[in-house]
Write a protein that holds these residues in place. Structure first.
Motif, PDB file in Angstrom:
ATOM      1  N   ASP A 169       0.781  -1.395   0.087  1.00 35.93           N
ATOM      2  CA  ASP A 169      -0.003  -0.050   0.054  1.00 35.93           C
ATOM      3  C   ASP A 169       0.776   1.304   0.071  1.00 35.93           C
ATOM      4  O   ASP A 169       0.312   2.313   0.201  1.00 35.93           O
ATOM      5  N   GLY A 170       2.025   1.135  -0.111  1.00 36.45           N
ATOM      6  CA  GLY A 170       3.123   2.080  -0.383  1.00 36.45           C
ATOM      7  C   GLY A 170       3.716   2.618   0.838  1.00 36.45           C
ATOM      8  O   GLY A 170       4.671   3.616   1.184  1.00 36.45           O
ATOM      9  N   ARG A 171       3.024   2.067   2.289  1.00 40.05           N
ATOM     10  CA  ARG A 171       4.007   2.235   3.457  1.00 40.05           C
ATOM     11  C   ARG A 171       4.910   1.515   3.579  1.00 40.05           C
ATOM     12  O   ARG A 171       5.394   0.559   2.726  1.00 40.05           O
ATOM     13  N   VAL A 172       5.827   1.701   4.801  1.00 40.80           N
ATOM     14  CA  VAL A 172       6.943   0.899   5.019  1.00 40.80           C
ATOM     15  C   VAL A 172       6.754   0.343   6.338  1.00 40.80           C
ATOM     16  O   VAL A 172       6.308   0.900   7.240  1.00 40.80           O
ATOM     17  N   ASN A 173       7.112  -0.962   6.457  1.00 39.26           N
ATOM     18  CA  ASN A 173       6.906  -1.680   7.799  1.00 39.26           C
ATOM     19  C   ASN A 173       8.360  -1.600   8.370  1.00 39.26           C
ATOM     20  O   ASN A 173       9.170  -2.064   7.833  1.00 39.26           O
ATOM     21  N   ALA A 211       3.889   0.144  11.094  1.00 42.38           N
ATOM     22  CA  ALA A 211       3.806   0.541   9.643  1.00 42.38           C
ATOM     23  C   ALA A 211       3.496   2.179   9.690  1.00 42.38           C
ATOM     24  O   ALA A 211       2.697   2.696  10.448  1.00 42.38           O
ATOM     25  N   VAL A 212       4.301   2.728   8.669  1.00 43.55           N
ATOM     26  CA  VAL A 212       4.311   4.190   8.765  1.00 43.55           C
ATOM     27  C   VAL A 212       4.524   4.373   7.060  1.00 43.55           C
ATOM     28  O   VAL A 212       4.945   3.777   6.239  1.00 43.55           O
ATOM     29  N   SER A 213       3.987   5.760   6.877  1.00 41.16           N
ATOM     30  CA  SER A 213       4.255   6.188   5.629  1.00 41.16           C
ATOM     31  C   SER A 213       5.244   7.443   5.432  1.00 41.16           C
ATOM     32  O   SER A 213       5.706   7.801   6.798  1.00 41.16           O
ATOM     33  N   HIS A 214       5.660   7.776   4.508  1.00 41.71           N
ATOM     34  CA  HIS A 214       6.652   8.782   4.342  1.00 41.71           C
ATOM     35  C   HIS A 214       6.180  10.401   4.977  1.00 41.71           C
ATOM     36  O   HIS A 214       7.210  11.055   5.450  1.00 41.71           O
TER      37      HIS A 214
END
Length: 499
Positions: free
Chosen positions: A152-156, A202-205
């Motif tokens: 989904d474009g996020r980073v774990n 999990a976070v997004s930029h």
């Protein structure tokens, strides 16, 4: 009537006995680290010579099996505390046994030593005892943070640490000191009774620039690892539906730096693209914990059976350079001089180090270090050594600088030139990371999906006075007694942008 008199005499005797001296211990529990030496204070009040008394330190329900027994001037130790227990001074001003100081010293503390200890003192007509509670703790390793892209474009972000006792609390926080909710936490306990902890979120930029994972004990002692999310670039060249995805990411980063036009123009042709469509990730970070890396150290030697005639290898298969009779087949870097490790890896983490300088000679300017898929040991020209063909490496090509084997290659600016390079292969995560050991800096991380077994790859280049030397990593210094030090750093922290 006679029985009443006898009881009264016994009560009076016991009263006189208890009032003859009192055993004194601290009110608070004693907290000490695994492996340390601790003192359990205990003394007699009013002070008197304890050399003529019986002193007994024992744990609950273990009166007849004391940790330490002092009797008639001799000391007897319980088997599990043999050579680890002794009588000591509870302060520098203490006069020792002659002054009534009967404190116990325990060395090389273990998790199993955590317990209540009773200090028992008895004489011919008096006795008394008090309990001291000992809590044993272990401060674990600095948390190591590993990023992994999500669909989904996020980073774990995965956070791992080991060597804790008791179980630590885990907390996640952004650079704005906003507490983040972890996606989960798992704990396991080893044979040494210590805990290993794995947490993830999990976070997004857009969530934050810096992300920290902290593990702490109830005593307030803690370890923290940090990761700069903005310095993580994920490129997926297999996604042909959006050809502007990679330039858009680069544009955002350049905008933050305030040099949009200049940097975008300079680097628009240097984005990593893997021919096999696998995801490649490049991460530039700050100081690293080399000791933590060396916990995964393996012994590497050159495989003579698959050696090209060009390289010359030492008898112990640790040193490689171009042979005296070698003649380059053409201009450019001599890729045909690649030598391969005899070891094969198909899972887990493996770390090795390579020395790139032999004093008084200067540091090597030509070398190639990485891994290759087993069976792909026929190095040819540059065009054949791609990730899609089973090769992943970092190359130093003299005045041409440093670059990876992406197509087109990604150029790096490394100052000072590495004198000792560390390589961490995380097969399961699909990551190959490079570290400048003496500078304690993370150089870059390449990410892909490994299949089959891979082997270390070395190329000494041509023209340097120093050979390429595969080192035997020193054993990591694991002090079981650790106090927080401001300079302690996780594997990944304080990011800088790719050049």
């Amino acid at each position: 009537m006679l029985s009443i008199i006898i009881i009264a005499l016994l009560v009076n005797l016991l009263t006189e006995t208890s009032e003859s001296f009192t055993v004194v211990v601290p009110r608070d529990q004693i907290v000490a680290h695994v492996g340390s030496t601790v003192t359990l204070p205990c003394w007699i009040s009013p002070p008197e010579n304890a050399e003529v008394l019986e002193l007994r330190w024992y744990r609950p329900d273990q009166f007849r099996k004391p940790v330490l027994l002092y009797q008639h001037g001799k000391i007897i130790q319980e088997e599990s505390f043999r050579n680890r227990s002794s009588l000591t001074l509870h302060s520098d001003l203490s006069g020792g046994l002659k002054d009534g100081d009967v404190s116990l010293q325990l060395e090389k503390l273990r998790i199993q030593d955590e317990d209540s200890f009773r200090c028992y003192v008895s004489g011919e007509s008096a006795f008394d005892s008090r309990e001291v509670v000992l809590k044993v703790i272990a401060l674990g390793s600095a948390p190591v943070l590993f990023p992994q892209p999500l669909d989904d474009g996020r980073v774990n972000i995965s956070c791992k640490s080991s060597g804790w006792y008791p179980e630590p609390d885990v907390s996640w926080m952004s650079d704005e000191r906003t507490v983040l909710r972890p996606g989960g936490v798992s704990r396991s306990r080893g044979a040494d009774e210590m805990f290993s902890v794995h947490s993830w979120t999990a976070v997004s930029h857009s969530d934050a620039q810096l992300l920290s994972c902290s593990m702490s004990l109830k005593t307030g002692e803690s370890r923290e690892g940090r990761l700069n999310i903005q310095a993580i670039i994920f490129l997926d060249p297999s996604d042909s539906s959006d050809p502007w995805k990679a330039p858009f990411i680069i544009l955002l980063i350049c905008a933050v730096l305030g040099l949009v036009g200049l940097i975008l123009y300079k680097y628009r042709h240097k984005l990593p693209v893997c021919e096999d469509g696998l995801t490649e990730k490049l991460i530039k970070e700050g100081d690293v914990n080399i000791e933590e890396l060396r916990k995964h150290a393996v012994q590497i030697t050159i495989d003579r059976e698959r050696l090209h005639p060009g390289p010359s290898v030492s008898k112990d298969c640790k040193i490689v350079r171009e042979a005296l009779e070698y003649k380059p087949s053409g201009e450019g870097f001599p890729y045909e001089l690649c030598a391969f490790g005899a070891q094969r890896f198909s899972s887990g983490r493996h770390y090795w180090e390579v020395d790139l300088v032999r004093p008084p000679n200067p540091s090597k300017e030509y070398w190639l270090i990485g891994v290759a898929k087993h069976g792909r040991f026929h190095s040819k020209d540059r065009s054949a050594l791609t990730p899609s063909s089973g090769y992943w490496f970092l190359c130093s090509d003299g005045p041409n600088g440093f670059y990876t084997n992406s197509d087109p290659p990604v150029s790096l600016s490394l100052t000072p030139r590495p004198e000792q390079l560390g390589v961490l292969l995380d097969y399961d995560l699909g990551q190959l990371s490079f570290y400048s050991v003496k500078e304690r800096k993370h150089v870059l991380t390449m990410s892909t999906r490994f299949t089959g077994s891979v082997a270390p790859m070395f190329n000494p280049g041509v023209g340097d006075l120093s050979p390429l030397i595969i080192l035997d990593c020193p054993e990591p210094v694991e002090s079981p007694v650790e106090t927080p030090v401001e300079s302690s750093q996780p594997l990944l922290s304080n990011s800088s942008a790719l050049d």
